[in-house]
Design a protein around this motif. Structure first.
Motif, PDB file in Angstrom:
ATOM      1  N   ASN A   1      22.987  -4.650  13.149  1.00  0.00           N
ATOM      2  CA  ASN A   1      24.038  -5.032  14.084  1.00  0.00           C
ATOM      3  C   ASN A   1      25.378  -4.764  13.836  1.00  0.00           C
ATOM      4  OD1 ASN A   1      21.533  -5.638  15.720  1.00  0.00           O
ATOM      5  ND2 ASN A   1      22.079  -7.942  14.987  1.00  0.00           N
ATOM      6  N   VAL A   2      26.206  -4.162  14.843  1.00  0.00           N
ATOM      7  CA  VAL A   2      27.501  -3.896  14.882  1.00  0.00           C
ATOM      8  C   VAL A   2      28.380  -5.262  14.719  1.00  0.00           C
ATOM      9  CG1 VAL A   2      29.460  -2.782  15.963  1.00  0.00           C
ATOM     10  CG2 VAL A   2      27.291  -1.650  15.574  1.00  0.00           C
ATOM     11  N   GLY A   3      29.313  -5.415  13.970  1.00  0.00           N
ATOM     12  CA  GLY A   3      30.009  -6.493  14.039  1.00  0.00           C
ATOM     13  C   GLY A   3      31.082  -6.486  15.353  1.00  0.00           C
ATOM     14  N   LYS A   4      32.515  -6.574  15.107  1.00  0.00           N
ATOM     15  CA  LYS A   4      33.307  -6.236  16.082  1.00  0.00           C
ATOM     16  C   LYS A   4      33.132  -5.087  16.983  1.00  0.00           C
ATOM     17  CE  LYS A   4      36.823  -9.467  13.895  1.00  0.00           C
ATOM     18  NZ  LYS A   4      38.212  -9.238  13.332  1.00  0.00           N
ATOM     19  N   ALA A   5      33.848  -4.858  18.072  1.00  0.00           N
ATOM     20  CA  ALA A   5      33.839  -3.485  18.593  1.00  0.00           C
ATOM     21  C   ALA A   5      34.376  -2.316  17.773  1.00  0.00           C
ATOM     22  CB  ALA A   5      34.546  -3.604  20.025  1.00  0.00           C
ATOM     23  N   PRO A   6      33.835  -1.226  17.708  1.00  0.00           N
ATOM     24  CA  PRO A   6      34.334  -0.312  16.975  1.00  0.00           C
ATOM     25  C   PRO A   6      35.759   0.072  17.299  1.00  0.00           C
ATOM     26  CG  PRO A   6      31.944   0.129  17.593  1.00  0.00           C
ATOM     27  CD  PRO A   6      32.349  -0.822  18.311  1.00  0.00           C
ATOM     28  N   LYS A   7      36.511   0.442  16.376  1.00  0.00           N
ATOM     29  CA  LYS A   7      37.877   1.041  16.677  1.00  0.00           C
ATOM     30  C   LYS A   7      38.070   2.334  16.533  1.00  0.00           C
ATOM     31  CE  LYS A   7      40.365  -3.268  14.632  1.00  0.00           C
ATOM     32  NZ  LYS A   7      41.044  -3.783  13.775  1.00  0.00           N
ATOM     33  N   PHE A   8      38.544   3.025  17.750  1.00  0.00           N
ATOM     34  CA  PHE A   8      38.570   4.561  17.749  1.00  0.00           C
ATOM     35  C   PHE A   8      39.975   5.079  17.803  1.00  0.00           C
ATOM     36  CE2 PHE A   8      38.589   8.444  20.232  1.00  0.00           C
ATOM     37  CZ  PHE A   8      37.747   9.108  19.826  1.00  0.00           C
ATOM     38  N   ASN A   9      40.200   6.011  16.989  1.00  0.00           N
ATOM     39  CA  ASN A   9      41.580   6.833  16.921  1.00  0.00           C
ATOM     40  C   ASN A   9      41.300   8.254  16.658  1.00  0.00           C
ATOM     41  OD1 ASN A   9      41.264   6.684  14.350  1.00  0.00           O
ATOM     42  ND2 ASN A   9      42.893   5.570  13.900  1.00  0.00           N
ATOM     43  N   THR A  10      42.284   8.864  16.501  1.00  0.00           N
ATOM     44  CA  THR A  10      42.430  10.345  16.005  1.00  0.00           C
ATOM     45  C   THR A  10      43.204  10.579  14.829  1.00  0.00           C
ATOM     46  OG1 THR A  10      44.106  11.037  17.267  1.00  0.00           O
ATOM     47  CG2 THR A  10      41.868  11.298  18.165  1.00  0.00           C
TER      48      THR A  10
ATOM     49  N   LYS B   1      35.792   3.476  13.603  1.00  0.00           N
ATOM     50  CA  LYS B   1      35.471   2.562  12.323  1.00  0.00           C
ATOM     51  C   LYS B   1      34.798   1.188  12.793  1.00  0.00           C
ATOM     52  CE  LYS B   1      39.550   3.860   9.374  1.00  0.00           C
ATOM     53  NZ  LYS B   1      40.908   3.586   8.931  1.00  0.00           N
ATOM     54  N   PHE B   2      33.921   0.910  11.871  1.00  0.00           N
ATOM     55  CA  PHE B   2      33.228  -0.380  12.374  1.00  0.00           C
ATOM     56  C   PHE B   2      32.445  -1.045  11.255  1.00  0.00           C
ATOM     57  CE2 PHE B   2      30.385   3.401  13.029  1.00  0.00           C
ATOM     58  CZ  PHE B   2      29.118   2.837  12.434  1.00  0.00           C
TER      59      PHE B   2
ATOM     60  N   THR C   1      23.980 -12.637   5.461  1.00  0.00           N
ATOM     61  CA  THR C   1      24.627 -11.529   6.098  1.00  0.00           C
ATOM     62  C   THR C   1      25.724 -11.078   5.266  1.00  0.00           C
ATOM     63  OG1 THR C   1      24.277 -12.837   8.280  1.00  0.00           O
ATOM     64  CG2 THR C   1      25.947 -10.998   7.999  1.00  0.00           C
ATOM     65  N   HIS C   2      25.567  -9.819   5.019  1.00  0.00           N
ATOM     66  CA  HIS C   2      26.836  -9.169   4.435  1.00  0.00           C
ATOM     67  C   HIS C   2      27.384  -7.803   5.315  1.00  0.00           C
ATOM     68  CE1 HIS C   2      23.362  -7.320   2.710  1.00  0.00           C
ATOM     69  NE2 HIS C   2      23.900  -6.185   2.737  1.00  0.00           N
ATOM     70  N   TRP C   3      28.593  -7.659   5.406  1.00  0.00           N
ATOM     71  CA  TRP C   3      28.966  -6.507   6.144  1.00  0.00           C
ATOM     72  C   TRP C   3      29.413  -5.343   5.405  1.00  0.00           C
ATOM     73  CZ3 TRP C   3      28.594  -7.457  11.290  1.00  0.00           C
ATOM     74  CH2 TRP C   3      28.300  -8.472  11.507  1.00  0.00           C
ATOM     75  N   ILE C   4      29.072  -4.382   5.943  1.00  0.00           N
ATOM     76  CA  ILE C   4      29.381  -2.959   5.507  1.00  0.00           C
ATOM     77  C   ILE C   4      30.364  -2.121   6.415  1.00  0.00           C
ATOM     78  CG2 ILE C   4      28.217  -0.723   4.710  1.00  0.00           C
ATOM     79  CD1 ILE C   4      25.728  -2.632   4.063  1.00  0.00           C
ATOM     80  N   GLN C   5      31.615  -1.754   5.841  1.00  0.00           N
ATOM     81  CA  GLN C   5      32.245  -1.151   6.436  1.00  0.00           C
ATOM     82  C   GLN C   5      32.079   0.280   6.722  1.00  0.00           C
ATOM     83  OE1 GLN C   5      34.933  -2.783   7.922  1.00  0.00           O
ATOM     84  NE2 GLN C   5      33.837  -4.378   6.909  1.00  0.00           N
ATOM     85  N   CYS C   6      32.285   0.783   7.917  1.00  0.00           N
ATOM     86  CA  CYS C   6      31.745   2.421   8.145  1.00  0.00           C
ATOM     87  C   CYS C   6      32.791   3.266   8.747  1.00  0.00           C
ATOM     88  CB  CYS C   6      30.441   2.146   8.995  1.00  0.00           C
ATOM     89  SG  CYS C   6      28.929   1.386   8.436  1.00  0.00           S
ATOM     90  N   VAL C   7      32.881   4.263   8.761  1.00  0.00           N
ATOM     91  CA  VAL C   7      33.570   5.371   9.315  1.00  0.00           C
ATOM     92  C   VAL C   7      32.880   6.644   9.692  1.00  0.00           C
ATOM     93  CG1 VAL C   7      34.223   6.500   7.344  1.00  0.00           C
ATOM     94  CG2 VAL C   7      35.991   6.351   9.193  1.00  0.00           C
ATOM     95  N   SER C   8      33.405   7.147  11.087  1.00  0.00           N
ATOM     96  CA  SER C   8      32.475   8.370  11.677  1.00  0.00           C
ATOM     97  C   SER C   8      33.634   9.203  12.142  1.00  0.00           C
ATOM     98  CB  SER C   8      31.471   7.992  12.712  1.00  0.00           C
ATOM     99  OG  SER C   8      31.975   7.637  13.772  1.00  0.00           O
TER     100      SER C   8
ATOM    101  N   GLY D   1      27.611  -6.144  18.416  1.00  0.00           N
ATOM    102  CA  GLY D   1      26.306  -6.827  18.607  1.00  0.00           C
ATOM    103  C   GLY D   1      25.349  -5.885  18.651  1.00  0.00           C
ATOM    104  N   ASP D   2      25.562  -4.607  19.031  1.00  0.00           N
ATOM    105  CA  ASP D   2      24.515  -3.458  19.309  1.00  0.00           C
ATOM    106  C   ASP D   2      23.847  -3.302  17.894  1.00  0.00           C
ATOM    107  OD1 ASP D   2      25.221  -3.223  22.047  1.00  0.00           O
ATOM    108  OD2 ASP D   2      26.351  -1.548  21.858  1.00  0.00           O
ATOM    109  N   SER D   3      22.316  -3.157  18.151  1.00  0.00           N
ATOM    110  CA  SER D   3      21.863  -2.596  16.857  1.00  0.00           C
ATOM    111  C   SER D   3      21.717  -1.088  16.905  1.00  0.00           C
ATOM    112  CB  SER D   3      20.170  -3.079  17.173  1.00  0.00           C
ATOM    113  OG  SER D   3      20.192  -4.356  17.191  1.00  0.00           O
ATOM    114  N   ILE D   4      22.047  -0.634  15.937  1.00  0.00           N
ATOM    115  CA  ILE D   4      21.840   0.941  15.257  1.00  0.00           C
ATOM    116  C   ILE D   4      21.355   1.298  14.259  1.00  0.00           C
ATOM    117  CG2 ILE D   4      24.266   1.300  16.880  1.00  0.00           C
ATOM    118  CD1 ILE D   4      25.523   1.606  14.058  1.00  0.00           C
TER     119      ILE D   4
END
Length: 124
Positions: A9-18, A27-28, A44-51, A66-69
């Motif tokens: 599950n995603v934590g906080k809403a993803p942050k978007f920029n360029t 980033k999420f 629960t452990h959190w993993i930082q991600c970037v795309s 909170g979305d499942s991905i």
């Protein structure tokens, strides 16, 4: 081989920029779904991600808190930050670079369970 797959599950809403070169970036953080041993509490452990690129744009448009991905295709990358004055060592951290994801919706508006969308298929 450097390959990461995570369902969570995603934590906080993803942050978007360029980026400085104009590439979309999202980033999420994600908390993997873990199965605990009988009698133990799941942790629960959190993993930082970037795309980047199209995947980042899809995350911006379709992923919220909170979305499942499922991260279907990712790799670990280590980032080293500049050393600050007075620091003995530079700060480093590891994150997942996400190249392909799958969106999971637990309940759709029409009541179907587990709708899945992948970033390599068009949305209907």
């Amino acid at each position: 081989m450097n390959k990461v797959m995570i369902y969570g599950n995603v934590g906080k809403a993803p942050k978007f920029n360029t980026t400085g070169q104009g590439t979309p970036q999202a980033k999420f953080s994600i908390a993997p779904k873990e199965i605990s041993k009988k009698g133990t509490e799941p942790r629960t452990h959190w993993i930082q991600c970037v795309s980047y690129g199209k995947t980042a744009e899809l995350i911006r448009d379709y992923v919220g808190q909170g979305d499942s991905i499922i991260i279907e295709d990712g790799k670990l990358e280590t980032i080293t930050l500049d050393k600050k004055p007075g620091q003995e060592y530079a700060d480093t951290f590891t994150r997942v670079r996400v190249d392909r994801i799958q969106f999971i919706r637990n309940k759709s508006q029409n009541g179907n369970e587990d709708q899945r969308y992948s970033d390599n298929q068009p949305f209907n």
